[in-house]
Scaffold this active site. Structure first.
Site, mmCIF file in Angstrom:
data_model
loop_
_atom_site.group_PDB
_atom_site.id
_atom_site.type_symbol
_atom_site.label_atom_id
_atom_site.label_comp_id
_atom_site.label_asym_id
_atom_site.label_seq_id
_atom_site.Cartn_x
_atom_site.Cartn_y
_atom_site.Cartn_z
ATOM 1 N N LYS A 178 0.867 -1.178 0.000
ATOM 2 C CA LYS A 178 0.000 0.000 0.000
ATOM 3 C C LYS A 178 0.900 1.223 0.000
ATOM 4 O O LYS A 178 1.439 1.616 1.027
ATOM 5 C CB LYS A 178 -0.907 0.001 1.233
ATOM 6 C CG LYS A 178 -2.235 0.748 1.056
ATOM 7 C CD LYS A 178 -2.112 2.241 0.836
ATOM 8 C CE LYS A 178 -1.838 2.970 2.147
ATOM 9 N NZ LYS A 178 -1.825 4.468 1.917
ATOM 10 N N GLU A 188 8.894 1.358 11.364
ATOM 11 C CA GLU A 188 10.001 2.318 11.260
ATOM 12 C C GLU A 188 9.338 3.685 11.253
ATOM 13 O O GLU A 188 8.664 4.054 10.291
ATOM 14 C CB GLU A 188 10.814 2.072 9.982
ATOM 15 C CG GLU A 188 12.178 2.761 10.003
ATOM 16 C CD GLU A 188 12.111 4.220 9.610
ATOM 17 O OE1 GLU A 188 12.232 5.076 10.522
ATOM 18 O OE2 GLU A 188 11.927 4.513 8.427
ATOM 19 N N CYS A 230 12.972 10.981 7.817
ATOM 20 C CA CYS A 230 12.767 10.660 9.228
ATOM 21 C C CYS A 230 14.055 10.767 10.027
ATOM 22 O O CYS A 230 14.027 11.019 11.237
ATOM 23 C CB CYS A 230 12.168 9.264 9.368
ATOM 24 S SG CYS A 230 13.146 7.958 8.593
ATOM 25 N N GLU A 273 8.372 16.147 15.136
ATOM 26 C CA GLU A 273 8.919 15.933 13.799
ATOM 27 C C GLU A 273 8.209 16.855 12.809
ATOM 28 O O GLU A 273 6.992 16.785 12.652
ATOM 29 C CB GLU A 273 8.754 14.476 13.381
ATOM 30 C CG GLU A 273 9.448 14.140 12.084
ATOM 31 C CD GLU A 273 9.361 12.665 11.748
ATOM 32 O OE1 GLU A 273 10.383 12.104 11.305
ATOM 33 O OE2 GLU A 273 8.279 12.076 11.914
#
Length: 504
Positions: free
Chosen positions: A195, A271, A306, A405
């Site tokens: 996906k 992750e 990230c 973040e």
């Protein structure tokens, strides 16, 4: 008559590709299909805000078809029962197909999510091919074990594929993140349902076609684009999916664990996010190199990474000089046309992400940080999503820009006095993905590296990395590891076979 520039050439190729039509249909059981309910969504390019494709909006019914196809392929052994050497041959051909389609894939990546074409050509596509090749080469070199027993027994420990793997990947590195999931999963003999993010689905669909062309059997690699709350949730909740490999936000990673508990207790490997600390001590005298690396690593991929070193910790005695160097470097990362090969910083993925980044910039200003570079949305006349590389000084680790973040080109400089203070600040985060330390003291490098709570620690660099080492984090940056031989553990089951040996 002027010769067309490289930029002109790429724009012409983009126009031709879009006018020819980009296929956004699902890929299930080796064939392209519309969604069961016929629904689609617009794929909007962040370069200019124009629609470049209509993409199938996969739902639970589409996921059901894909998982059924993947399970049938796994059960009948068309891939799972092949020898490692046979799987290797197909995957090596797959890697070569990726290399042959380098420019096509790079163009899709740039049009879809805004990264510079130069980066897509030099890093994303070659890295994807390298990942597939590496796991192809590795799979026939991973052995089982024979346990120590008495002479009356033989105990074998073997690896088997887990079955059907659901892979859910983000929009910032669509090709690379896909390869990190499907490389080890396919090499181990699994079937996969992928996906891709609804914000960058195009390259994954083409990648699956290339896999088929290379000889991967139908049904082994299926792609269902769609939204997370629809296709992603259905995949994670499916009772016939044996494992989920997910890369994305920590918030959604929590949901993946919840979905596993609500379904079949499938294994989940997350992750997730990061807020990586890049620590520069005063004894590292090459401030030019440290500053250039800090800027390059932070602004690469528009800061949409990230592992971006978004918290820059600088020792007090060198902080003023260091910040001055950073501010001087930022014009070299001025946003530009992603289809121009000279552009270093491209477009953010969409208007929503631009709004998010600008909100964080405003938060930094409101909480008292000092903006020494950037801080504004630019090139708005293009219709694209561009934000200037931004550097904040005087940041406190309690500010939002230091704790959350951002996923954009925003760098926060935090000053410290002592090694102990630097470690306290660096580890005062819910994340633990990457970190770095710059020092000329070997003792300090080892001491600080050991004390940092992070999955990867860089010493006097930030960019050196390859497929041979694991990638992942601690705390709320996730569990499990992508890349390296360790990734095979996620997509393999260990089986013990104990045999009684009767005496002659």
């Amino acid at each position: 008559m002027n010769q067309p520039t490289a930029r002109d050439t790429w724009h012409a190729r983009a126009a031709d590709r879009i006018s020819a039509g980009i296929d956004g249909r699902l890929l299930i059981d080796g064939h392209r299909y519309h969604a069961v309910d016929g629904r689609c969504f617009d794929c909007v390019s962040p370069l200019d805000g124009k629609v470049i494709a209509r993409v199938a909006r996969g739902q639970a019914a589409d996921v059901e078809l894909a998982v059924t196809s993947a399970r049938a392929a796994f059960t009948d052994g068309r891939w799972s029962a092949r020898s490692p050497a046979a799987r290797k041959k197909v995957l090596l051909a797959f890697a070569e197909r990726i290399r042959a389609a380098r420019e096509e894939l790079a163009l899709l990546e740039t049009l879809d999510m805004g990264k510079p074409i130069a980066a897509a050509l030099s890093a994303d596509v070659p890295g994807t091919a390298r990942c597939i090749q590496w796991y192809a080469e590795a799979v026939d070199k991973v052995y089982g074990e024979i346990a120590p027993t008495g002479r009356d027994a033989l105990a074998l420990v073997s690896r088997e594929p887990v079955g059907v793997v659901g892979a859910i990947v983000p929009w910032n590195y669509p090709l690379l993140m896909t390869s990190w999931k499907i490389g080890p999963a396919l090499a181990a003999g699994n079937s996969v349902v992928l996906k891709p993010s609804e914000r960058s689905p195009l390259s994954a669909l083409r990648l699956a076609e290339l896999a088929l062309e290379a000889g991967l059997p139908e049904g082994v690699f299926n792609v269902v684009p769609g939204f997370g709350a629809e296709a992603g949730e259905a995949l994670a909740l499916h009772m016939d999916v044996d494992a989920i490999g997910f890369t994305g936000s920590t918030r959604t990673g929590r949901r993946m664990l919840e979905y596993a508990g609500r379904s079949n207790l499938k294994r989940v490997f997350n992750e997730l996010g990061g807020k990586s600390a890049n620590i520069v001590f005063a004894d590292y005298e090459d401030l030019e190199r440290a500053a250039a690396t800090a800027a390059g690593a932070m602004f690469y991929n528009q800061g949409e990474s990230c592992n971006a070193p978004s918290r820059l910790l600088v020792q007090d005695s060198i902080a003023d000089a260091f910040v001055e160097r950073l501010a001087a470097l930022t014009p070299g990362y001025a946003p530009g046309d992603p289809l121009d090969p000279t552009t270093r910083l491209g477009a953010l993925v969409d208007a929503q992400q631009t709004a998010t980044v600008m909100d964080y910039i405003q938060s930094g200003l409101q909480q008292g940080a000092r903006c020494v570079a950037g801080g504004e949305q630019v090139l708005q006349e293009t219709g694209g999503q561009f934000v200037a590389p931004t550097v904040f000084d005087g940041v406190d680790n309690t500010m939002r820009i230091a704790r959350e973040e951002i996923f954009g080109p925003v760098l926060s400089v935090i000053r410290f006095s002592t090694e102990q203070e630097a470690l306290r600040i660096a580890n005062d985060s819910s994340y633990g993905l990457h970190a770095a330390v710059w020092t000329r003291s070997l003792d300090r490098a080892v001491r600080v590296s050991r004390a940092l709570h992070a999955g990867t620690v860089h010493v006097n660099e930030y960019d050196e990395d390859d497929i041979t080492v694991p990638f992942g984090g601690v705390k709320q940056s996730g569990n499990g590891r992508d890349k390296s031989l360790h990734a095979l553990d996620k997509y393999s089951e260990l089986k013990t076979t104990w045999m009684r040996i009767d005496p002659a």
